[in-house]
Motif scaffolding. Structure first.
Motif, PDB file in Angstrom:
ATOM      1  N   ASP A  55       0.546  -1.101   0.002  1.00 51.79           N
ATOM      2  CA  ASP A  55      -0.016   0.051   0.351  1.00 51.79           C
ATOM      3  C   ASP A  55       1.094   1.025  -0.090  1.00 51.79           C
ATOM      4  O   ASP A  55       0.470   2.444  -0.885  1.00 51.79           O
ATOM      5  N   THR A  56       2.276   1.551   0.297  1.00 51.44           N
ATOM      6  CA  THR A  56       3.482   2.204   0.371  1.00 51.44           C
ATOM      7  C   THR A  56       3.816   2.737  -1.022  1.00 51.44           C
ATOM      8  O   THR A  56       4.381   3.108  -1.020  1.00 51.44           O
ATOM      9  N   MET A  57       3.320   1.532  -1.639  1.00 51.07           N
ATOM     10  CA  MET A  57       3.955   1.977  -3.225  1.00 51.07           C
ATOM     11  C   MET A  57       3.156   1.963  -3.920  1.00 51.07           C
ATOM     12  O   MET A  57       3.944   2.781  -5.131  1.00 51.07           O
ATOM     13  N   THR A  58       2.058   1.445  -4.314  1.00 50.00           N
ATOM     14  CA  THR A  58       1.167   1.349  -5.357  1.00 50.00           C
ATOM     15  C   THR A  58       0.136   1.143  -4.801  1.00 50.00           C
ATOM     16  O   THR A  58      -0.260   0.975  -3.586  1.00 50.00           O
ATOM     17  N   LEU A  59      -0.953   1.377  -5.939  1.00 47.49           N
ATOM     18  CA  LEU A  59      -3.147   1.373  -5.539  1.00 47.49           C
ATOM     19  C   LEU A  59      -2.490  -0.035  -6.365  1.00 47.49           C
ATOM     20  O   LEU A  59      -2.594  -1.315  -7.264  1.00 47.49           O
ATOM     21  N   ASP A  60      -4.234  -0.441  -5.439  1.00 47.46           N
ATOM     22  CA  ASP A  60      -4.502  -1.887  -5.689  1.00 47.46           C
ATOM     23  C   ASP A  60      -5.380  -2.093  -6.108  1.00 47.46           C
ATOM     24  O   ASP A  60      -6.903  -1.982  -6.251  1.00 47.46           O
ATOM     25  N   GLY A  65      -0.612   0.112 -16.535  1.00 44.42           N
ATOM     26  CA  GLY A  65       0.491   0.832 -15.541  1.00 44.42           C
ATOM     27  C   GLY A  65       0.048   0.620 -14.066  1.00 44.42           C
ATOM     28  O   GLY A  65       1.360   0.107 -13.645  1.00 44.42           O
ATOM     29  N   PHE A  66      -0.838  -0.658 -13.943  1.00 38.98           N
ATOM     30  CA  PHE A  66      -0.518  -1.419 -12.516  1.00 38.98           C
ATOM     31  C   PHE A  66      -0.823  -2.746 -12.936  1.00 38.98           C
ATOM     32  O   PHE A  66      -1.054  -3.501 -11.978  1.00 38.98           O
ATOM     33  N   VAL A  67      -0.695  -3.053 -14.262  1.00 41.50           N
ATOM     34  CA  VAL A  67      -0.528  -4.342 -14.346  1.00 41.50           C
ATOM     35  C   VAL A  67       0.200  -5.228 -15.183  1.00 41.50           C
ATOM     36  O   VAL A  67       0.751  -4.317 -15.912  1.00 41.50           O
ATOM     37  N   ILE A  68       0.963  -5.840 -14.758  1.00 44.94           N
ATOM     38  CA  ILE A  68       2.347  -6.212 -15.982  1.00 44.94           C
ATOM     39  C   ILE A  68       2.511  -6.758 -17.379  1.00 44.94           C
ATOM     40  O   ILE A  68       0.537  -7.567 -17.379  1.00 44.94           O
ATOM     41  N   ASP A  69       1.919  -5.910 -18.503  1.00 49.13           N
ATOM     42  CA  ASP A  69       1.692  -6.292 -19.541  1.00 49.13           C
ATOM     43  C   ASP A  69       2.039  -6.680 -20.455  1.00 49.13           C
ATOM     44  O   ASP A  69       2.037  -7.153 -21.694  1.00 49.13           O
ATOM     45  N   ASN A  70       3.333  -7.108 -20.134  1.00 42.86           N
ATOM     46  CA  ASN A  70       4.421  -7.669 -21.544  1.00 42.86           C
ATOM     47  C   ASN A  70       4.609  -9.549 -21.197  1.00 42.86           C
ATOM     48  O   ASN A  70       4.583  -9.921 -20.296  1.00 42.86           O
ATOM     49  N   GLN A  72       6.092 -11.419 -22.456  1.00 47.35           N
ATOM     50  CA  GLN A  72       6.770 -11.619 -21.972  1.00 47.35           C
ATOM     51  C   GLN A  72       7.632 -12.152 -20.672  1.00 47.35           C
ATOM     52  O   GLN A  72       8.822 -12.860 -20.501  1.00 47.35           O
ATOM     53  N   SER A  73       6.810 -11.355 -19.982  1.00 47.09           N
ATOM     54  CA  SER A  73       7.640 -11.625 -17.978  1.00 47.09           C
ATOM     55  C   SER A  73       7.101 -12.306 -17.890  1.00 47.09           C
ATOM     56  O   SER A  73       6.050 -12.693 -17.490  1.00 47.09           O
ATOM     57  N   PRO A  74       7.613 -12.334 -16.475  1.00 52.35           N
ATOM     58  CA  PRO A  74       7.213 -14.757 -16.233  1.00 52.35           C
ATOM     59  C   PRO A  74       6.609 -13.389 -15.120  1.00 52.35           C
ATOM     60  O   PRO A  74       5.843 -14.352 -14.238  1.00 52.35           O
ATOM     61  N   TRP A  75       6.193 -12.344 -15.084  1.00 57.74           N
ATOM     62  CA  TRP A  75       4.330 -11.991 -13.808  1.00 57.74           C
ATOM     63  C   TRP A  75       3.280 -11.616 -15.056  1.00 57.74           C
ATOM     64  O   TRP A  75       3.147 -10.691 -14.613  1.00 57.74           O
ATOM     65  N   ALA A  76       3.611 -11.874 -15.918  1.00 59.52           N
ATOM     66  CA  ALA A  76       2.940 -10.748 -17.055  1.00 59.52           C
ATOM     67  C   ALA A  76       1.019 -11.341 -16.358  1.00 59.52           C
ATOM     68  O   ALA A  76       1.664 -12.365 -16.444  1.00 59.52           O
ATOM     69  N   GLY A  77       0.536 -10.323 -16.693  1.00 59.12           N
ATOM     70  CA  GLY A  77      -0.990 -10.887 -15.886  1.00 59.12           C
ATOM     71  C   GLY A  77      -1.418 -10.413 -14.327  1.00 59.12           C
ATOM     72  O   GLY A  77      -2.163 -10.154 -14.083  1.00 59.12           O
ATOM     73  N   ARG A  78       0.121 -10.462 -14.033  1.00 59.68           N
ATOM     74  CA  ARG A  78      -0.014  -9.611 -12.574  1.00 59.68           C
ATOM     75  C   ARG A  78       0.061  -8.217 -11.806  1.00 59.68           C
ATOM     76  O   ARG A  78       0.817  -7.710 -12.314  1.00 59.68           O
ATOM     77  N   GLN A  79      -1.154  -8.090 -11.079  1.00 56.93           N
ATOM     78  CA  GLN A  79      -1.085  -6.350 -10.179  1.00 56.93           C
ATOM     79  C   GLN A  79       0.485  -6.841  -9.695  1.00 56.93           C
ATOM     80  O   GLN A  79       0.902  -7.315  -9.024  1.00 56.93           O
ATOM     81  N   LEU A  80       1.136  -5.091  -9.882  1.00 55.38           N
ATOM     82  CA  LEU A  80       1.801  -4.533  -8.900  1.00 55.38           C
ATOM     83  C   LEU A  80       1.374  -4.862  -7.779  1.00 55.38           C
ATOM     84  O   LEU A  80       2.942  -5.090  -6.814  1.00 55.38           O
ATOM     85  N   GLU A  86       4.227  -9.523  -2.015  1.00 58.43           N
ATOM     86  CA  GLU A  86       5.263 -10.612  -1.823  1.00 58.43           C
ATOM     87  C   GLU A  86       6.645 -10.613  -2.040  1.00 58.43           C
ATOM     88  O   GLU A  86       7.171 -11.090  -1.189  1.00 58.43           O
ATOM     89  N   ALA A  87       6.975  -9.471  -2.396  1.00 62.00           N
ATOM     90  CA  ALA A  87       8.509  -9.171  -1.820  1.00 62.00           C
ATOM     91  C   ALA A  87       8.300  -7.599  -0.713  1.00 62.00           C
ATOM     92  O   ALA A  87      10.162  -8.433  -0.305  1.00 62.00           O
ATOM     93  N   SER A  88       7.649  -8.057  -0.067  1.00 61.69           N
ATOM     94  CA  SER A  88       8.109  -7.078   1.162  1.00 61.69           C
ATOM     95  C   SER A  88       8.430  -7.530   2.287  1.00 61.69           C
ATOM     96  O   SER A  88       8.096  -8.896   2.094  1.00 61.69           O
ATOM     97  N   THR A  89       9.270  -6.545   2.940  1.00 60.80           N
ATOM     98  CA  THR A  89       9.534  -7.510   4.282  1.00 60.80           C
ATOM     99  C   THR A  89       8.662  -7.265   5.445  1.00 60.80           C
ATOM    100  O   THR A  89       8.677  -6.133   5.571  1.00 60.80           O
ATOM    101  N   PRO A  90       8.421  -8.470   5.488  1.00 59.63           N
ATOM    102  CA  PRO A  90       7.108  -7.839   7.277  1.00 59.63           C
ATOM    103  C   PRO A  90       7.845  -6.917   8.641  1.00 59.63           C
ATOM    104  O   PRO A  90       8.611  -7.312   8.716  1.00 59.63           O
TER     105      PRO A  90
END
Length: 93
Positions: A55-60, A65-70, A72-80, A86-90
């Motif tokens: 929530d401090t990095m992006t909008l849900d 611009g908020f979904v990976i549209d490439n 070729q990306s391993p995260w294609a279709g994933r929401q930022l 997933e990557a944040s440190t608790p």
């Protein structure tokens, strides 16, 4: 010259090495601690942690611009927001 935890930092001192954990912990505290140990074993003087929440990095939202549209990306279709979560440190760590 300055000192951090008794370690001299300056032009006549060896480089001060800072390891980067990033999201490589995969939300596992045990893995995070193993990364800290590996960094220390490799000679790092410090480790950089990125403490944030999605929530401090992006909008849900699912909008351009908020979904990976490439496709070729391993995260294609994933929401930022989900990727940052997933990557944040608790904070609790």
């Amino acid at each position: 010259m300055i000192r951090i935890a008794g370690r001299e930092i300056g032009p006549n001192a060896r480089p001060y090495l800072i390891a980067e954990m990033s999201g490589n912990h995969n939300q596992s505290l045990e893995r995070a601690l193993a990364i800290v140990d590996a960094a220390a074993d490799a000679g790092a003087d410090a480790i950089k942690l990125q403490t944030y929440t999605a929530d401090t990095m992006t909008l849900d939202i699912r909008a351009p611009g908020f979904v990976i549209d490439n496709p070729q990306s391993p995260w294609a279709g994933r929401q930022l927001h989900a990727l940052y979560a997933e990557a944040s440190t608790p904070w609790e760590w």
